[in-house]
Structures are given as C-alpha cells and as structure tokens.
Design a protein around this motif. Sequence first.
Motif, PDB file in Angstrom:
ATOM      1  N   ALA A 137       0.818  -1.221   0.000  1.00 22.29           N
ATOM      2  CA  ALA A 137       0.000   0.000   0.000  1.00 22.29           C
ATOM      3  C   ALA A 137       0.849   1.267   0.000  1.00 22.29           C
ATOM      4  CB  ALA A 137      -0.930  -0.008   1.218  1.00 22.29           C
ATOM      5  N   TRP A 138       2.033   1.213   0.581  1.00 28.17           N
ATOM      6  CA  TRP A 138       2.900   2.389   0.672  1.00 28.17           C
ATOM      7  C   TRP A 138       3.816   2.564  -0.542  1.00 28.17           C
ATOM      8  CZ3 TRP A 138       7.504   0.214   0.036  1.00 28.17           C
ATOM      9  CH2 TRP A 138       7.715  -1.079   0.533  1.00 28.17           C
ATOM     10  N   SER A 139       3.772   1.609  -1.476  1.00 24.62           N
ATOM     11  CA  SER A 139       4.722   1.577  -2.589  1.00 24.62           C
ATOM     12  C   SER A 139       4.221   2.361  -3.799  1.00 24.62           C
ATOM     13  CB  SER A 139       4.994   0.127  -3.003  1.00 24.62           C
ATOM     14  OG  SER A 139       5.801   0.082  -4.167  1.00 24.62           O
ATOM     15  N   ASN A 140       5.143   3.056  -4.477  1.00 23.38           N
ATOM     16  CA  ASN A 140       4.798   3.689  -5.751  1.00 23.38           C
ATOM     17  C   ASN A 140       5.076   2.754  -6.927  1.00 23.38           C
ATOM     18  OD1 ASN A 140       7.565   3.746  -6.212  1.00 23.38           O
ATOM     19  ND2 ASN A 140       7.696   5.951  -6.582  1.00 23.38           N
ATOM     20  N   SER A 141       5.382   1.477  -6.583  1.00 26.19           N
ATOM     21  CA  SER A 141       5.619   0.392  -7.552  1.00 26.19           C
ATOM     22  C   SER A 141       6.979   0.460  -8.242  1.00 26.19           C
ATOM     23  CB  SER A 141       4.515   0.331  -8.613  1.00 26.19           C
ATOM     24  OG  SER A 141       3.269   0.054  -8.019  1.00 26.19           O
ATOM     25  N   ASN A 142       7.815   1.399  -7.837  1.00 28.12           N
ATOM     26  CA  ASN A 142       9.160   1.489  -8.404  1.00 28.12           C
ATOM     27  C   ASN A 142      10.165   0.938  -7.394  1.00 28.12           C
ATOM     28  OD1 ASN A 142       8.155   2.720 -10.699  1.00 28.12           O
ATOM     29  ND2 ASN A 142       8.516   4.794  -9.934  1.00 28.12           N
ATOM     30  N   ILE A 143      10.757  -0.201  -7.741  1.00 29.71           N
ATOM     31  CA  ILE A 143      11.698  -0.869  -6.835  1.00 29.71           C
ATOM     32  C   ILE A 143      13.109  -0.770  -7.399  1.00 29.71           C
ATOM     33  CG2 ILE A 143      12.198  -2.979  -5.563  1.00 29.71           C
ATOM     34  CD1 ILE A 143       9.376  -1.778  -5.052  1.00 29.71           C
ATOM     35  N   GLY A 144      14.044  -0.400  -6.533  1.00 32.24           N
ATOM     36  CA  GLY A 144      15.455  -0.391  -6.894  1.00 32.24           C
ATOM     37  C   GLY A 144      16.220  -1.352  -6.007  1.00 32.24           C
ATOM     38  N   LEU A 166      11.183  -3.881 -11.206  1.00 29.74           N
ATOM     39  CA  LEU A 166      12.568  -3.495 -10.921  1.00 29.74           C
ATOM     40  C   LEU A 166      12.938  -2.396 -11.905  1.00 29.74           C
ATOM     41  CD1 LEU A 166      15.196  -3.941  -9.312  1.00 29.74           C
ATOM     42  CD2 LEU A 166      15.863  -5.615 -11.051  1.00 29.74           C
ATOM     43  N   LYS A 167      13.124  -1.177 -11.398  1.00 33.85           N
ATOM     44  CA  LYS A 167      13.304  -0.027 -12.282  1.00 33.85           C
ATOM     45  C   LYS A 167      14.740   0.477 -12.364  1.00 33.85           C
ATOM     46  CE  LYS A 167       8.993  -0.093 -13.323  1.00 33.85           C
ATOM     47  NZ  LYS A 167       8.029   0.937 -12.920  1.00 33.85           N
ATOM     48  N   ALA A 168      15.616   0.059 -11.436  1.00 36.65           N
ATOM     49  CA  ALA A 168      17.006   0.511 -11.465  1.00 36.65           C
ATOM     50  C   ALA A 168      17.822  -0.312 -10.475  1.00 36.65           C
ATOM     51  CB  ALA A 168      17.112   1.997 -11.121  1.00 36.65           C
ATOM     52  N   ILE A 169      19.112  -0.526 -10.797  1.00 39.01           N
ATOM     53  CA  ILE A 169      20.004  -1.249  -9.886  1.00 39.01           C
ATOM     54  C   ILE A 169      21.304  -0.472  -9.725  1.00 39.01           C
ATOM     55  CG2 ILE A 169      19.034  -3.521 -10.386  1.00 39.01           C
ATOM     56  CD1 ILE A 169      21.406  -4.072 -12.237  1.00 39.01           C
ATOM     57  N   LYS A 263      20.559 -10.083 -21.043  1.00 36.22           N
ATOM     58  CA  LYS A 263      19.174  -9.927 -20.594  1.00 36.22           C
ATOM     59  C   LYS A 263      19.016  -8.811 -19.555  1.00 36.22           C
ATOM     60  CE  LYS A 263      17.925 -14.760 -21.486  1.00 36.22           C
ATOM     61  NZ  LYS A 263      17.445 -16.029 -20.887  1.00 36.22           N
ATOM     62  N   VAL A 264      20.123  -8.177 -19.200  1.00 34.85           N
ATOM     63  CA  VAL A 264      20.068  -7.071 -18.235  1.00 34.85           C
ATOM     64  C   VAL A 264      19.808  -5.783 -19.008  1.00 34.85           C
ATOM     65  CG1 VAL A 264      21.338  -5.755 -16.499  1.00 34.85           C
ATOM     66  CG2 VAL A 264      21.612  -8.243 -16.628  1.00 34.85           C
ATOM     67  N   THR A 265      18.581  -5.276 -18.906  1.00 35.16           N
ATOM     68  CA  THR A 265      18.181  -4.088 -19.663  1.00 35.16           C
ATOM     69  C   THR A 265      17.763  -2.923 -18.776  1.00 35.16           C
ATOM     70  OG1 THR A 265      15.931  -4.972 -19.837  1.00 35.16           O
ATOM     71  CG2 THR A 265      17.436  -5.461 -21.653  1.00 35.16           C
ATOM     72  N   VAL A 266      17.703  -3.126 -17.487  1.00 34.98           N
ATOM     73  CA  VAL A 266      17.270  -2.102 -16.544  1.00 34.98           C
ATOM     74  C   VAL A 266      18.361  -1.022 -16.407  1.00 34.98           C
ATOM     75  CG1 VAL A 266      18.243  -3.256 -14.514  1.00 34.98           C
ATOM     76  CG2 VAL A 266      16.216  -1.830 -14.258  1.00 34.98           C
ATOM     77  N   PRO A 267      17.998   0.232 -16.147  1.00 40.17           N
ATOM     78  CA  PRO A 267      19.019   1.254 -15.881  1.00 40.17           C
ATOM     79  C   PRO A 267      19.942   0.821 -14.742  1.00 40.17           C
ATOM     80  CG  PRO A 267      16.892   2.302 -16.194  1.00 40.17           C
ATOM     81  CD  PRO A 267      16.636   0.820 -16.155  1.00 40.17           C
ATOM     82  N   LEU A 268      21.250   1.040 -14.921  1.00 45.78           N
ATOM     83  CA  LEU A 268      22.183   0.547 -13.908  1.00 45.78           C
ATOM     84  C   LEU A 268      23.331   1.513 -13.677  1.00 45.78           C
ATOM     85  CD1 LEU A 268      25.115  -0.832 -15.098  1.00 45.78           C
ATOM     86  CD2 LEU A 268      23.447  -2.337 -16.165  1.00 45.78           C
ATOM     87  N   LEU A 269      23.788   1.493 -12.429  1.00 46.19           N
ATOM     88  CA  LEU A 269      25.011   2.165 -12.012  1.00 46.19           C
ATOM     89  C   LEU A 269      25.921   1.091 -11.456  1.00 46.19           C
ATOM     90  CD1 LEU A 269      26.844   4.557 -11.238  1.00 46.19           C
ATOM     91  CD2 LEU A 269      25.461   4.842  -9.167  1.00 46.19           C
ATOM     92  N   SER A 270      27.060   0.880 -12.103  1.00 47.67           N
ATOM     93  CA  SER A 270      28.003  -0.160 -11.702  1.00 47.67           C
ATOM     94  C   SER A 270      29.225   0.507 -11.082  1.00 47.67           C
ATOM     95  CB  SER A 270      28.412  -0.991 -12.923  1.00 47.67           C
ATOM     96  OG  SER A 270      29.349  -1.988 -12.582  1.00 47.67           O
ATOM     97  N   PHE A 321      21.114   8.998  -8.714  1.00 41.13           N
ATOM     98  CA  PHE A 321      20.742   7.977  -9.701  1.00 41.13           C
ATOM     99  C   PHE A 321      19.327   7.463  -9.442  1.00 41.13           C
ATOM    100  CE2 PHE A 321      20.664   3.280 -10.365  1.00 41.13           C
ATOM    101  CZ  PHE A 321      20.699   3.262 -11.755  1.00 41.13           C
ATOM    102  N   PHE A 322      19.045   7.073  -8.200  1.00 38.53           N
ATOM    103  CA  PHE A 322      17.723   6.518  -7.883  1.00 38.53           C
ATOM    104  C   PHE A 322      16.624   7.582  -7.919  1.00 38.53           C
ATOM    105  CE2 PHE A 322      20.116   2.928  -5.830  1.00 38.53           C
ATOM    106  CZ  PHE A 322      19.576   1.926  -6.629  1.00 38.53           C
ATOM    107  N   ASP A 323      16.937   8.801  -7.514  1.00 41.69           N
ATOM    108  CA  ASP A 323      15.941   9.876  -7.599  1.00 41.69           C
ATOM    109  C   ASP A 323      15.443  10.032  -9.030  1.00 41.69           C
ATOM    110  OD1 ASP A 323      15.980  10.477  -4.913  1.00 41.69           O
ATOM    111  OD2 ASP A 323      17.164  12.317  -5.111  1.00 41.69           O
ATOM    112  N   TYR A 324      16.367   9.904  -9.970  1.00 44.41           N
ATOM    113  CA  TYR A 324      15.999  10.075 -11.377  1.00 44.41           C
ATOM    114  C   TYR A 324      15.118   8.930 -11.873  1.00 44.41           C
ATOM    115  CZ  TYR A 324      16.489  11.052 -16.369  1.00 44.41           C
ATOM    116  OH  TYR A 324      16.224  11.327 -17.687  1.00 44.41           O
ATOM    117  N   PHE A 325      15.490   7.699 -11.539  1.00 44.99           N
ATOM    118  CA  PHE A 325      14.785   6.550 -12.113  1.00 44.99           C
ATOM    119  C   PHE A 325      13.623   6.030 -11.263  1.00 44.99           C
ATOM    120  CE2 PHE A 325      18.789   6.290 -14.531  1.00 44.99           C
ATOM    121  CZ  PHE A 325      18.257   6.253 -15.812  1.00 44.99           C
TER     122      PHE A 325
END
Length: 581
Positions: A137-144, A166-169, A263-270, A321-325
């Motif tokens: 209920a508290w989630s905006n559905s964007n998980i990092g 999963l929107k960003a890692i 198969k890794v297509t999500v936005p990422l910071l490595s 990074f996460f604020d953006y995605f």
Amino acid sequence: MDAYKSEVRDGMIVEWDVPIQMDDGLVLRADIFRPKKKGKYPAILTYGPYGKGLAFQEGYKTAWESMEKNNPDVLAGSSNLYQSWEVVDPEKWVPDGYACIRIDSRGAGRSPGFMDHNNARETKDIHLCIEWAAKQAWSNSNIGMNGISYFASNQWRAAASKPKHLKAICVWEGWNDAYRESHRHGGIACTFRKNWMEIQVKTVQHGVGDNGKRSRVTGETVCGPVTLSKEELAKNVENIWQRVLDQEMNCDWYAERTADLSKVTVPLLSAANWGGQGLHGRGNMEGFVRSASKNKWMEVHGDSHWAPFYTDYGRLLQKKFFDYFLKGKKNGWNKTPPITLQVRSPGEKFVKRHENEWPLARTVWTKLHLDTASMSFLQDPVKEQQSVTYDTTGDGVTFAFPPQKQDVEITGPIALKIFVSSKTNDADIFAVVRVFDPDNKEVTFQGAMDPHTPIAQGWLRASHRKLDKKKSLPYRPWHQHDEKQPLVPGEVYQLDVEIWPTCIVVPKGYSIALTIRGKDYEYDGEAGFLSNTKNPLRGCGPFLHDDETDRPPAVFNTDVTLHMGPKHQAYLLLPVIPKKK
C-alpha cells in the motif's frame, strides 16, 4: 501468515520480520523502514545471507572501526542503530522519501529453508520479493536494488530475470561471473568461499538461534526463534567449497550462478574498486560493458570495499541515480557522463575524471617485451632466444623498467602473453603488476580488503589455456575452462593471462615492474587484519589460492621456464593513457 511487529522510532515506521511467502510456500522474513507520512514511496531492496538483525559494529568490528576513524561523514547525521553490513543506512534514506527493505535470504538469519547461495531458487526469490514490494500500500511500484558485494552480485541475476517493477540497480562492487570472478581465478580455486562460509555465513545461519547474536534494537535472536543442532544445521546448507573442488571446469553449476548480461536491460550504475582484485572489480566492468542496458553508468573508486558506499560521496551518487529513475526527478542525472573514474596516484591520492567509454578510446596499447638479458622490458621484440627458470615455491622472477622520465598513466585492462614449459604436467601462473618508488620501495594501496594491495593481478592454470576466440580481445583474453589440456613436461606452450583492470599514475622517477610467480603475491611488510577474515592480510586479502587438494604439491611445486625469442614473443600489454587535449 503470522503477525509482525510495527513501531514508530527515530522518525520512521519500522516493521520487523514482515513475512513474504514464496511460490513454494516458504516464508522469508524482511525488516522494512519507511516514512511516517502517508504516501507512495519507492523502495530500495536487498536480499542476502548476513543476518538483517546483526549490527555492523558487532558482526564486522574492525571494518566498522576503520570506517569510524577514516570516514566520519558515515556516522554523522545518524544514530547508527540500524547500520548493517553492506546495505544502506535507513536513517539516511527514509527521510528523503525511500522505503528500505532488508530480506534475510533463504536459510539465513530469520528466514528458514535450505541455504544454497546464488542459485536459481535464490534468483526467483528475489524476483518474487520485488513484485511483492511493488504491491504494498505504501509503494509507488518502483523498486530499486542497492548494496555491496553479495547484495550487489545478485542484482545482475535478478535484473536478468526481468521482474516488471525493478526499475534501477546500483551494483556496488559486485561480481557476475561465478567461475572467473568468484570461485576459480584462471581455473585456480580461490579459498575465500571456504573461509567465508565458516566465518560470515554459517555464524548467522537460520537455526543458530540462542547460540548466536541478538539484535541490539529488538533483542530478538538474529538467527531465528529456533535453535537447531549442529547436525540439523549441516543438513540445511550446501557445501559450496566441496562443489568448487569437485568441479574444476566451468559447468552448469557455475552458469546457474552467473547472469546472462544480454538480458540485463534495466538502468544501472556499476561501481567498481581498483583494489578489488579477487572479487570486487572485473565483474563491475564486464557488467557495464556487456549488459544490454541503454541507460548505464560506471564509477570506479579506491579505498576499502565497504566505506565508499556509506560516505557522503557514495550515498549522494547513489541517491541522485535513484531519484531520477525511481522518483522521476529532473536532477540532470541523464547528463552524467557514462564513466566516472577516481584516477589513482601513489599516496592514496585520487582525482575524479569523467570519460565516455570503457576501455578508454584514446588508450595507447603498449607492448612491453620481456627481456631476460636485462630482466627488464624492451619496446621492440626480442631477437635472440632466451629463457629463465623459477621455482614456483619461491618469489618468481621480476622484470622492471628503469625509472620513468615522465609521469605515465596506466588505466584499463592488462594482458600478458608468455611461453612456458614445466617439469610437470601443469603450472599455475600468478602475474603481478607492481610499481616501485625512487628508493625501490614497492607502492601498494588500500585495496578492497587488504591494506597493501599491488597495482594489478592475474591468474591462469596452464592446463586451462584454451581460449574462446570469439570472446577474446587483445587486452582481455577469455578462457573457455571447458577442457583440461595437460602439459607435456619440457614442451613450450603459449599462455594468455588476463590481468584485471587497474588505474595508476606512475610518477616520474618511479618504475613499473611485472612479477611472474607460482603462488600468491605477498607484501614484504607488516600484515593487516580484519575480524571477518581468517588469514592475515598480506597483499591478496582473503582471496588466496592455497588449497593443496586443488594445487597438489607434486604437480604445482615445480620449476617453470619462461621462453622469449623470435618464435616466442612474450610481452605485457599495458593501457597507457595520454593526457586529454
């Protein structure tokens, strides 16, 4: 499912031991920290084996003390009550509108089940946890996902499984290739996993119960409400080390624990560590280069394996990074250059520099030909046949350049081509790139785990010399590890050794050297110590290759001869970086 405890403390809603049911009926346990104000928030999710209730300060005492001394910004602005190994401090994330979810992995901490690290079942668990979090209920559905090492490595596999929400890692010092980067360097078994299981994992296995630690916040047992016998505990965990010993060649077991980066297509910071030789370096760089993500960035730093993640520098980088995605903030992250390097110089000095690709396009790939006549390097190929023999139980042989006449930057992957013969049917090659100051004292660095890490290292078992010609690059040989090819004693074989990427500005008056030896590098000075490692830290940290089952002395304690000449052009390939114009 049973109820869980929820309370308001330190400005957060904290929910302890929230049950998350998996598709096979097993219930995992999570602690959730989220804002008091009603609303929809993104979540930072971690899943791992270290016991979510174990305080950083208790479980990793010397690492915490080092960070406390050298990185005071980590402790500032937090009660530090909720600090836990390799995951974010909720007191520095929740006030900025994030929920933080910590999940004990299957068989660890307060989550029951059979413990089998990095397998397909674990990847499915993470996938299901992400989708569960998105429905709250508290989630905006964007998980990092964000975290160090174990909490980073499993992000590659989770992302490859493509959970919808999963929107960003942010993969902070996390390996990907279970064979090449974690268990068997160049085919040689690394004993880190054996000791890691005993010191860091089995001590927080579910069922240790009253024989283990208690949460300093809740008072509950870190390892679950039940206390099992040693025999019961042993039945609930996979013997990973025995698997590594039994499976010298790459196989399905390693493949299951290695993400398909295509198969890794999500936005990422490595985020990688220059001193992460043995676990925390190569995977971040290969993951950045080979992943299919259209939105991807890489940052490379120095210092310890844990501290930079928690510092203001690391946290603000992650948060932007996460604020953006995850929040859709227009903060300019999309204009961030693809590569951020902390360029390293002797004396633990770093200068931030942005780049656009990896390896750097302006790299001058420089061949240094090995010359036994001078035990140095030549710019031109050796014209006469030469050889030098070393005892693999000793210090090996070292080739060194005269002192540099000007500053030279070496940044990127390194490759070594050598021609060897052995008195036995195999040989293990340990290649170490080194730098010495004008007084001929070796320059080492605070590495990810060791206070005296050399510039770069690479490994190769000679019987694993077979290359994958499609994946191999001039600067990064790729070994198949699918067929053992024993040596005929006395015959000469070509070996292409991958040396993990590095960065060092070699000052004028300093010299570059290469040591080839038959055992792990050892720093010639006082050893370091970490409470969560078994062995003294002598240059390689806990990433040693000293198991006699894998390296029987009858085979590997031998004499190896290096051959140079017109038919055997042995060289070190260095990535020399000219200054930007």
